[in-house]
Design an enzyme around this catalytic site. Structure first.
Site, mmCIF file in Angstrom:
data_model
loop_
_atom_site.group_PDB
_atom_site.id
_atom_site.type_symbol
_atom_site.label_atom_id
_atom_site.label_comp_id
_atom_site.label_asym_id
_atom_site.label_seq_id
_atom_site.Cartn_x
_atom_site.Cartn_y
_atom_site.Cartn_z
ATOM 1 N N ARG A 1 18.943 9.988 57.227
ATOM 2 C CA ARG A 1 18.859 10.715 58.497
ATOM 3 C C ARG A 1 18.354 12.117 58.133
ATOM 4 O O ARG A 1 18.870 12.729 57.203
ATOM 5 C CB ARG A 1 20.244 10.846 59.137
ATOM 6 C CG ARG A 1 20.283 11.825 60.303
ATOM 7 C CD ARG A 1 21.710 12.293 60.641
ATOM 8 N NE ARG A 1 22.552 11.208 61.060
ATOM 9 C CZ ARG A 1 23.895 11.221 60.931
ATOM 10 N NH1 ARG A 1 24.511 12.268 60.398
ATOM 11 N NH2 ARG A 1 24.610 10.207 61.333
ATOM 12 N N ASP B 1 27.325 12.032 56.072
ATOM 13 C CA ASP B 1 26.833 13.322 56.564
ATOM 14 C C ASP B 1 26.624 14.260 55.370
ATOM 15 O O ASP B 1 27.311 14.131 54.356
ATOM 16 C CB ASP B 1 27.875 13.986 57.483
ATOM 17 C CG ASP B 1 27.960 13.325 58.853
ATOM 18 O OD1 ASP B 1 27.084 12.524 59.199
ATOM 19 O OD2 ASP B 1 28.921 13.647 59.586
HETATM 20 C C1 LIG Z 1 22.779 12.937 64.922
HETATM 21 C C2 LIG Z 1 22.904 14.234 64.206
HETATM 22 C C3 LIG Z 1 23.586 14.284 62.999
HETATM 23 C C4 LIG Z 1 23.689 15.484 62.297
HETATM 24 N N1 LIG Z 1 24.252 15.480 61.048
HETATM 25 C C5 LIG Z 1 24.241 16.624 60.320
HETATM 26 C C6 LIG Z 1 24.662 16.640 58.969
HETATM 27 O O1 LIG Z 1 25.065 15.624 58.404
HETATM 28 N N2 LIG Z 1 24.610 17.821 58.297
HETATM 29 C C7 LIG Z 1 24.148 18.972 58.873
HETATM 30 O O2 LIG Z 1 24.083 20.009 58.201
HETATM 31 N N3 LIG Z 1 23.753 18.984 60.166
HETATM 32 C C8 LIG Z 1 23.787 17.861 60.891
HETATM 33 N N4 LIG Z 1 23.341 17.865 62.192
HETATM 34 C C9 LIG Z 1 23.113 19.170 62.887
HETATM 35 C C10 LIG Z 1 21.706 19.697 62.659
HETATM 36 O O3 LIG Z 1 21.549 20.095 61.333
HETATM 37 C C11 LIG Z 1 21.381 20.884 63.595
HETATM 38 O O4 LIG Z 1 22.286 21.921 63.330
HETATM 39 C C12 LIG Z 1 21.440 20.554 65.070
HETATM 40 O O5 LIG Z 1 20.942 19.277 65.333
HETATM 41 C C13 LIG Z 1 20.605 21.565 65.895
HETATM 42 O O6 LIG Z 1 19.276 21.532 65.476
HETATM 43 P P1 LIG Z 1 18.074 20.873 66.322
HETATM 44 O O7 LIG Z 1 17.314 20.003 65.390
HETATM 45 O O8 LIG Z 1 18.565 20.218 67.528
HETATM 46 O O9 LIG Z 1 17.098 22.062 66.622
HETATM 47 P P2 LIG Z 1 17.289 23.480 67.289
HETATM 48 O O10 LIG Z 1 15.978 24.158 67.097
HETATM 49 O O11 LIG Z 1 18.516 24.154 66.790
HETATM 50 O O12 LIG Z 1 17.512 23.130 68.808
HETATM 51 C C14 LIG Z 1 16.482 22.577 69.615
HETATM 52 C C15 LIG Z 1 16.993 22.508 71.041
HETATM 53 O O13 LIG Z 1 18.088 21.585 71.109
HETATM 54 C C16 LIG Z 1 19.104 22.046 71.973
HETATM 55 N N5 LIG Z 1 20.325 22.262 71.187
HETATM 56 C C17 LIG Z 1 20.444 22.270 69.826
HETATM 57 N N6 LIG Z 1 21.734 22.440 69.459
HETATM 58 C C18 LIG Z 1 22.428 22.563 70.599
HETATM 59 C C19 LIG Z 1 23.821 22.759 70.885
HETATM 60 N N7 LIG Z 1 24.725 22.862 69.919
HETATM 61 N N8 LIG Z 1 24.195 22.834 72.183
HETATM 62 C C20 LIG Z 1 23.288 22.718 73.186
HETATM 63 N N9 LIG Z 1 21.964 22.517 72.982
HETATM 64 C C21 LIG Z 1 21.539 22.441 71.705
HETATM 65 C C22 LIG Z 1 18.586 23.311 72.584
HETATM 66 O O14 LIG Z 1 17.919 22.967 73.779
HETATM 67 C C23 LIG Z 1 17.594 23.811 71.543
HETATM 68 O O15 LIG Z 1 16.602 24.630 72.094
HETATM 69 C C24 LIG Z 1 23.172 16.678 62.875
HETATM 70 C C25 LIG Z 1 22.496 16.615 64.093
HETATM 71 C C26 LIG Z 1 22.348 15.424 64.741
HETATM 72 C C27 LIG Z 1 21.567 15.402 66.017
#
Ligand SMILES: Cc1cc2nc3c(=O)[nH]c(=O)nc-3n(C[C@H](O)[C@H](O)[C@H](O)COP(=O)(O)OP(=O)(O)OC[C@H]3O[C@@H](n4cnc5c(N)ncnc54)[C@H](O)[C@@H]3O)c2cc1C
Length: 319
Positions: A181, A130
């Site tokens: 990723r 991560d």
């Molecule tokens: C498999 C995976 C691994 C990850 N690993 C890392 C990492 O190593 N380092 C790092 O910095 N970040 C990591 N993240 C987190 C990532 O950076 C984002 O903060 C997170 O995925 C929210 O962004 P989004 O792309 O979903 O888009 P956004 O624009 O934030 O969200 C899009 C839509 O997704 C839904 N959504 C998003 N988050 C949530 C929530 N918490 N609760 C409910 N609904 C939600 C909502 O419907 C929102 O409108 C990871 C995410 C995933 C999915």
């Protein structure tokens, strides 16, 4: 504003003590965390696998303060790899380098990582590092390159589209032996290193997906392993439907097989979207965290969507 507040809160020890002791919070957290033990995680992943979803399991923990804690985390992750093997799950492992002692001593971290990678290789499994906040980006990429130079081909890392540097980082990484990723990024970062505007983070995400697909094309589109554990394929980690549609359109343009990339989402978030993609025959991997050190992870989930608080509180009072 609220996002920054929750991420700030996630780093405060007194808030951590207060919230983790609360019975209400411990119940709320189960929306995002499989439970406290690897057995809890195995049960959750078994069901996900039955539904056609892949998984990556994460033993929660970061910013380990003693080498004993880093050793314990290492042994726990090795145990998780054994449990995956024993139960034949379609699952690999995610971890954080700060959990393995990176903030204490880089050498301790490298030693712990190589023990885990050796175990994973012996079991035919894959480890995803991560990405943490930007103070650790350089050292994390250096450790990844070192692991690849050591001959490990079962390791990959996460890149964040909110960082200005990410597109350049990809271009400078060797095409062979590097697997990523892509996510947007979950930490508070200053405008000196990260796009302050969400629209720019999103545009950069789409641009980087294309770069990842071009790399994959140069390798003749490697596909997911039979075991469902080994991705030398791009992982597109987002719940954002516009980003997902963009990736699907690009896949079609690149004439990419559906198992040459995977969507990745977090446990407990957008479950219906996960299933829709599975029904359309895309690979979807769910990130399943477990353990007692859930506080920071939980706070980042609230930061991403403060509406979660009202959802959780209202559900609590309905019971
Ligand atoms: C498999 C995976 C691994 C990850 N690993 C890392 C990492 O190593 N380092 C790092 O910095 N970040 C990591 N993240 C987190 C990532 O950076 C984002 O903060 C997170 O995925 C929210 O962004 P989004 O792309 O979903 O888009 P956004 O624009 O934030 O969200 C899009 C839509 O997704 C839904 N959504 C998003 N988050 C949530 C929530 N918490 N609760 C409910 N609904 C939600 C909502 O419907 C929102 O409108 C990871 C995410 C995933 C999915």
């Amino acid at each position: 504003m609220l996002r920054k507040f929750f991420i700030w809160l996630s780093r405060l020890n007194w808030a951590q003590r207060l919230i983790t002791k609360s019975k209400i919070a411990s119940r709320m957290v189960l929306r995002f965390v499989a439970g406290e033990s690897i057995d809890d995680a195995v049960e959750v992943i078994r069901i996900l696998n039955q539904q056609g979803l892949l998984a990556t399991v994460d033993f929660l923990g970061e910013d380990t303060h003693t080498s004993a804690d880093a050793d314990d985390a290492t042994q726990e992750i090795i145990g998780a790899l054994e449990a995956i093997q024993k139960t034949e799950l379609r699952c690999n492992v995610s971890l954080k380098l700060s959990q393995l002692g990176l903030m204490l001593d880089e050498q301790i971290c490298r030693t712990n990582l190589s023990m885990i990678l050796n175990k994973a290789a012996a079991l035919g499994n894959f480890v995803r590092i991560d990405m943490e906040d930007s103070s650790l980006t350089d050292v994390s990429l250096t450790i990844l390159s070192w692991a690849v130079e050591q001959g490990f081909s079962n390791v990959g890392i996460v890149l964040q589209s909110y960082l200005y540097r990410t597109a350049d980082d990809i271009q400078t990484m060797p095409i062979k032996g590097m697997t990523f990723r892509l996510c947007k990024g979950a930490y508070n970062e200053p405008a000196t290193v990260a796009f302050p505007q969400k629209t720019d983070v999103d545009a950069n995400f789409d641009k980087i997906v294309k770069l990842l697909f071009e790399r994959s094309k140069a390798l003749n589109f490697p596909c997911l392993s039979e075991s469902g554990r080994y991705p030398s394929i791009p992982g597109i980690a987002t719940h954002d439907e516009v980003r997902i549609q963009n990736a699907i359109q690009l896949m079609e343009e690149f004439q990419m097989p559906r198992d040459a990339m995977e969507f990745q989402m977090l446990y407990g978030i957008r479950r219906e979207l996960q299933m829709e993609l599975v029904e359309q025959k895309y690979q979807v991997r769910v990130y399943v965290p477990y353990g007692t050190h859930w506080y920071r992870y939980f706070m980042r989930r609230l930061a991403e969507r403060p509406a979660n608080i009202w959802f959780i509180v209202s559900n609590f009072f309905k019971k």
